[in-house]
Every structure is written in C-alpha cells, then in structure tokens.
Design a protein around this motif. Structure first.
Motif, PDB file in Angstrom:
ATOM      1  N   GLY A  10      27.927 -50.195 -74.146  1.00 51.47           N
ATOM      2  CA  GLY A  10      28.697 -50.331 -75.375  1.00 51.47           C
ATOM      3  C   GLY A  10      30.191 -50.322 -75.143  1.00 51.47           C
ATOM      4  N   GLU A  11      30.625 -49.936 -73.929  1.00 49.59           N
ATOM      5  CA  GLU A  11      32.058 -49.909 -73.642  1.00 49.59           C
ATOM      6  C   GLU A  11      32.556 -51.303 -73.251  1.00 49.59           C
ATOM      7  N   THR A  12      33.874 -51.487 -73.343  1.00 50.41           N
ATOM      8  CA  THR A  12      34.508 -52.759 -72.996  1.00 50.41           C
ATOM      9  C   THR A  12      35.056 -52.685 -71.579  1.00 50.41           C
ATOM     10  N   LEU A  13      34.801 -53.721 -70.803  1.00 46.43           N
ATOM     11  CA  LEU A  13      35.249 -53.761 -69.412  1.00 46.43           C
ATOM     12  C   LEU A  13      36.385 -54.772 -69.258  1.00 46.43           C
ATOM     13  N   ARG A  14      37.503 -54.292 -68.754  1.00 47.51           N
ATOM     14  CA  ARG A  14      38.678 -55.136 -68.523  1.00 47.51           C
ATOM     15  C   ARG A  14      38.826 -55.376 -67.024  1.00 47.51           C
ATOM     16  N   THR A  15      38.694 -56.626 -66.615  1.00 46.73           N
ATOM     17  CA  THR A  15      38.836 -56.978 -65.205  1.00 46.73           C
ATOM     18  C   THR A  15      40.214 -57.575 -64.962  1.00 46.73           C
ATOM     19  N   GLU A  16      40.969 -56.924 -64.064  1.00 49.11           N
ATOM     20  CA  GLU A  16      42.301 -57.369 -63.681  1.00 49.11           C
ATOM     21  C   GLU A  16      42.174 -58.105 -62.356  1.00 49.11           C
ATOM     22  N   MET A  17      42.794 -59.282 -62.251  1.00 47.57           N
ATOM     23  CA  MET A  17      42.622 -60.137 -61.085  1.00 47.57           C
ATOM     24  C   MET A  17      43.954 -60.557 -60.475  1.00 47.57           C
ATOM     25  N   TRP A  18      43.963 -60.603 -59.144  1.00 44.06           N
ATOM     26  CA  TRP A  18      45.126 -61.043 -58.383  1.00 44.06           C
ATOM     27  C   TRP A  18      44.698 -62.170 -57.451  1.00 44.06           C
ATOM     28  N   VAL A  19      45.437 -63.270 -57.448  1.00 45.85           N
ATOM     29  CA  VAL A  19      45.166 -64.370 -56.528  1.00 45.85           C
ATOM     30  C   VAL A  19      45.994 -64.132 -55.266  1.00 45.85           C
ATOM     31  N   GLU A  20      45.319 -63.818 -54.153  1.00 47.68           N
ATOM     32  CA  GLU A  20      45.982 -63.478 -52.905  1.00 47.68           C
ATOM     33  C   GLU A  20      45.978 -64.621 -51.893  1.00 47.68           C
ATOM     34  N   GLY A  21      45.384 -65.734 -52.260  1.00 52.49           N
ATOM     35  CA  GLY A  21      45.338 -66.888 -51.375  1.00 52.49           C
ATOM     36  C   GLY A  21      44.528 -67.973 -52.054  1.00 52.49           C
ATOM     37  N   PRO A  22      44.440 -69.151 -51.452  1.00 47.31           N
ATOM     38  CA  PRO A  22      43.711 -70.250 -52.086  1.00 47.31           C
ATOM     39  C   PRO A  22      42.222 -69.976 -52.266  1.00 47.31           C
ATOM     40  N   ASP A  23      41.685 -69.036 -51.465  1.00 44.35           N
ATOM     41  CA  ASP A  23      40.252 -68.731 -51.569  1.00 44.35           C
ATOM     42  C   ASP A  23      40.006 -67.228 -51.690  1.00 44.35           C
ATOM     43  N   ASP A  24      40.988 -66.468 -52.176  1.00 43.76           N
ATOM     44  CA  ASP A  24      40.920 -65.010 -52.158  1.00 43.76           C
ATOM     45  C   ASP A  24      41.397 -64.433 -53.484  1.00 43.76           C
ATOM     46  N   VAL A  25      40.460 -63.809 -54.215  1.00 40.06           N
ATOM     47  CA  VAL A  25      40.783 -63.134 -55.472  1.00 40.06           C
ATOM     48  C   VAL A  25      40.458 -61.653 -55.315  1.00 40.06           C
ATOM     49  N   ARG A  26      41.413 -60.789 -55.615  1.00 39.58           N
ATOM     50  CA  ARG A  26      41.168 -59.354 -55.636  1.00 39.58           C
ATOM     51  C   ARG A  26      41.014 -58.931 -57.097  1.00 39.58           C
ATOM     52  N   PHE A  27      40.217 -57.893 -57.349  1.00 39.30           N
ATOM     53  CA  PHE A  27      40.018 -57.486 -58.738  1.00 39.30           C
ATOM     54  C   PHE A  27      39.742 -55.995 -58.860  1.00 39.30           C
TER      55      PHE A  27
END
Length: 294
Positions: free
Chosen positions: A248-265
């Motif tokens: 029932g809780e809301t999930l907020r995903t924060e994302m960083w693009v660290e390269g052309p094929d690399d996403v951190r979250f």
C-alpha cells in the motif's frame, strides 16, 4: 541449532522446474503493479496475451526452488531471515512459455558475529528445455539469528555506488494493499508476507512486501524512465535491500545515468521517507533513453 557450514555449502537445493505460461507472466506483472492505467499500451504488452513480453525482473522468480531454507536440518532461524541483495543477468530475451529448469547452489556464507547475523549467498542458473541458458539469478540472504557459528568473516562483495548528487530522473509508483497476496502467487510463499502472526513474530507490525516485489517495482521504474519500456534493453539489474516495505506504500525510484549503458538507482518509501532499495544498478544493451523518449 547453529549453522553447520560444511552441510550448508554442500546442501542439495531442490531443482526448480517450471512450465511457464502466459498467465504466469501476466500474474507477475500484475503483482508488481502494472496495469494501474489499463489503457497504457506500453504496459499492456506485459499484461495482454497479444504480443506478450516478459518483464526483465521476472528472471528473479523463474524456476524458483521454493523456500528451501526452512528445512530444520540446516539449523537456520528462517523466521528471522531477510532478503539482503538481489541480482539478475539476462542471457537471452525471457520466454513467455516453455519448460524451464533452475539449478541452485550455495556459493558462500559469511559470519558477521553472534549479535550481527550471517550472510548466505546463492546462485541459480535457469535453462530452457534444450539446455540453453536463460538467466543467472544471484541472491544474498541476511540470516539475522544465525551469526557466531565460527564461519569466515569475509570478504563481502562491494555494492554499486550511488552518486552523491540530485537524481537525473525520479519515478513514483504506488503499491496495492493486497500486493503481497498477489505477488506470492509468483512462487514465494514465505508466510512472512501473508500471515500477520508470523510477521509479528519476526518483529513487523504486519506482513511486509516481498523484497523481490520491491525489486520488480524499481525495475519497472527504470524500464519506463530509461529504457522506453523495451524489455530487451535491460541485460542485468542488481540492488541491496535496506528497509522493509508495507503493501500500500508508494515507492519512489531515483535514477542516475552514469554512462551510455549504466543506470544507478535508489528506491525509497514516500510515506515514511526510508530507503528500501539502495546501491541499485542496471546495465543496458542499448543507450539509455530519457523518460521523454519512452
């Protein structure tokens, strides 16, 4: 009963066998919250049998061997066991039907100390009926009540670093109050996620959401925000579980693009402002796309 390291390392984990159907794929997608807008055609490709695709994070539940850690011969305090880390590597597009086999082995056990618990590492390789590799699933369990058995104290793998700056994009996704009851139908029947009495015994006010459901919600956020809803764009995803989530809780995903094929979250619970997933990383097979391009 203390952990017997030699027994645990050589434990014959039951082979997971699954006859995968389109219904399994649809049920998994519903379990992690797709379909909130039933007319969104980008989500319907994972919910409607016409041209159906499997979500990348579904790899984590394929050919699952069951909750084998409950076997009393292992000496694990399974009620206090928590999911600590998860990773999947996808070797080919996930099928929506077929016969799958998963072979699991224990790859390591770390003793953090009597008051700090233990870490249990396992790996599952999933193959199709012809023996072709589909995906490799790696999992770390935090055995809160099992430290101090005299096992090795390390080394512990390094997590992916999350940048110390504002995220490049953010995605909020709600979870349903009944999310755990739906998600468990994808194979994880641990009563911690359904039985209030078991949840209280483990120290929670009520049943918590499966860690892998949170993992799936975060994967959905990255898929929508950075991959244009293309399931073939994700070739691996990993994250560390840092706090429980209540359905029932809301999930907020924060994302960083660290390269052309690399996403951190990183994923946090909006209502309580606690981080539920950290040190997340997605490696893509194509250049990362912005939410505007999705």
């Amino acid at each position: 009963m203390a952990i017997d390291l030699d027994r645990l390392m050589s434990w014959p984990v039951p082979e997971g066998r699954q006859t995968l159907t389109s219904k399994d794929c649809i049920l998994y997608a519903l379990g992690i919250g797709l379909g909130a807008d039933p007319t969104d055609e980008r989500q319907l490709r994972f919910l409607y049998e016409k041209d159906l695709r499997a979500l990348p994070t579904m790899a984590a539940v394929l050919a699952y061997p069951g909750f084998w850690q409950r076997d009393p011969a292992l000496g694990l305090d399974w009620v206090r066991l928590l999911h600590a880390e998860q990773a999947v590597e996808i070797h080919r597009p996930l099928p929506v039907s077929g016969t799958l086999t998963g072979r699991t082995r224990v790859t390591g056990v770390i003793d953090k100390g009597a008051a700090k618990g233990a870490l249990l590492f396992q790996e599952r390789r999933v193959e199709d009926a012809d023996g072709n590799p589909i995906c490799t699933v790696s999992m770390t369990s935090f055995c809160r009540g099992d430290g101090g058995f005299g096992g090795p104290g390390g080394p512990v793998p390094e997590p992916a670093a999350v940048p110390d700056r504002a995220p490049d994009t953010v995605c909020d996704l709600p979870t349903l109050p009944q999310a755990a009851l739906i998600y468990r139908l994808s194979g994880d029947f641990n009563p911690l996620h359904a039985d209030p009495a078991v949840a209280r015994e483990a120290g929670f006010e009520r049943p918590i959401l499966h860690g892998l459901c949170t993992f799936g919600v975060a994967g959905h956020a990255v898929l929508a925000s950075c991959c244009g809803y293309d399931p073939d764009a994700i070739r691996s995803i990993r994250a560390r579980f840092t706090a429980p989530v209540y359905p029932g809780e809301t999930l907020r995903t924060e994302m960083w693009v660290e390269g052309p094929d690399d996403v951190r979250f990183r994923t946090r619970v909006v209502e309580r402002n606690v981080v539920a997933l950290n040190n997340g990383q997605v490696r893509t097979s194509a250049p990362v796309r912005s939410a505007a391009d999705a």
